[in-house]
Design a protein around this motif. Structure first.
Motif, PDB file in Angstrom:
ATOM      1  N   ASN A  20       0.776  -1.341  -0.089  1.00 34.40           N
ATOM      2  CA  ASN A  20      -0.134   0.088  -0.005  1.00 34.40           C
ATOM      3  C   ASN A  20       0.851   1.269  -0.061  1.00 34.40           C
ATOM      4  O   ASN A  20       0.414   2.390  -0.464  1.00 34.40           O
ATOM      5  N   ASP A  30      -6.329   2.864  -4.366  1.00 33.96           N
ATOM      6  CA  ASP A  30      -6.693   1.759  -4.113  1.00 33.96           C
ATOM      7  C   ASP A  30      -5.545   0.691  -4.493  1.00 33.96           C
ATOM      8  O   ASP A  30      -5.200   0.726  -5.587  1.00 33.96           O
ATOM      9  N   HIS A  32      -5.539  -2.614  -4.662  1.00 30.54           N
ATOM     10  CA  HIS A  32      -5.866  -3.542  -5.548  1.00 30.54           C
ATOM     11  C   HIS A  32      -5.698  -3.120  -7.168  1.00 30.54           C
ATOM     12  O   HIS A  32      -5.234  -3.850  -8.041  1.00 30.54           O
ATOM     13  N   THR A  33      -6.220  -1.742  -7.411  1.00 31.69           N
ATOM     14  CA  THR A  33      -5.875  -1.314  -8.685  1.00 31.69           C
ATOM     15  C   THR A  33      -4.247  -1.162  -9.200  1.00 31.69           C
ATOM     16  O   THR A  33      -3.971  -1.455 -10.009  1.00 31.69           O
ATOM     17  N   ILE A  35      -1.981  -3.064  -7.848  1.00 34.35           N
ATOM     18  CA  ILE A  35      -1.538  -4.480  -8.097  1.00 34.35           C
ATOM     19  C   ILE A  35      -1.847  -4.928  -9.449  1.00 34.35           C
ATOM     20  O   ILE A  35      -0.934  -5.506 -10.224  1.00 34.35           O
ATOM     21  N   ARG A  36      -3.056  -4.627 -10.076  1.00 31.84           N
ATOM     22  CA  ARG A  36      -3.517  -5.040 -11.211  1.00 31.84           C
ATOM     23  C   ARG A  36      -2.819  -4.200 -12.254  1.00 31.84           C
ATOM     24  O   ARG A  36      -2.174  -4.763 -13.261  1.00 31.84           O
ATOM     25  N   VAL A  45       2.806  -9.787  -9.857  1.00 35.95           N
ATOM     26  CA  VAL A  45       2.194  -9.137  -8.828  1.00 35.95           C
ATOM     27  C   VAL A  45       3.486  -8.307  -8.258  1.00 35.95           C
ATOM     28  O   VAL A  45       4.535  -8.924  -8.084  1.00 35.95           O
TER      29      VAL A  45
END
Length: 61
Positions: A20, A30, A32-33, A35-36, A45
């Motif tokens: 983070n 975010d 998750h965004t 990481i994507r 990742v």
């Protein structure tokens, strides 16, 4: 994204911080965004990318 990838590759401290923090450094709210996006850019990742970098560096030593 290139900024943080460069930091991870050149500065070992960035390999120990939380994901983070890396996301925040890139301006992602975010994780998750982040990481994507990271996976799209590098094919891995962030944690796997960092593990691979660390193992490559330990093999070179």
């Amino acid at each position: 994204m290139n900024y943080i990838i460069g930091k991870i590759e050149k500065n070992k401290r960035y390999r120990t911080v939380k994901i983070n923090y890396l996301a925040d450094e890139c301006g992602f709210r975010d994780v998750h965004t982040f990481i994507r996006s990271f996976k799209i850019r590098t094919g891995e990742v962030p944690t796997k990318y960092i593990q691979n970098l660390s193992s490559e560096n330990s093999e070179e030593a």
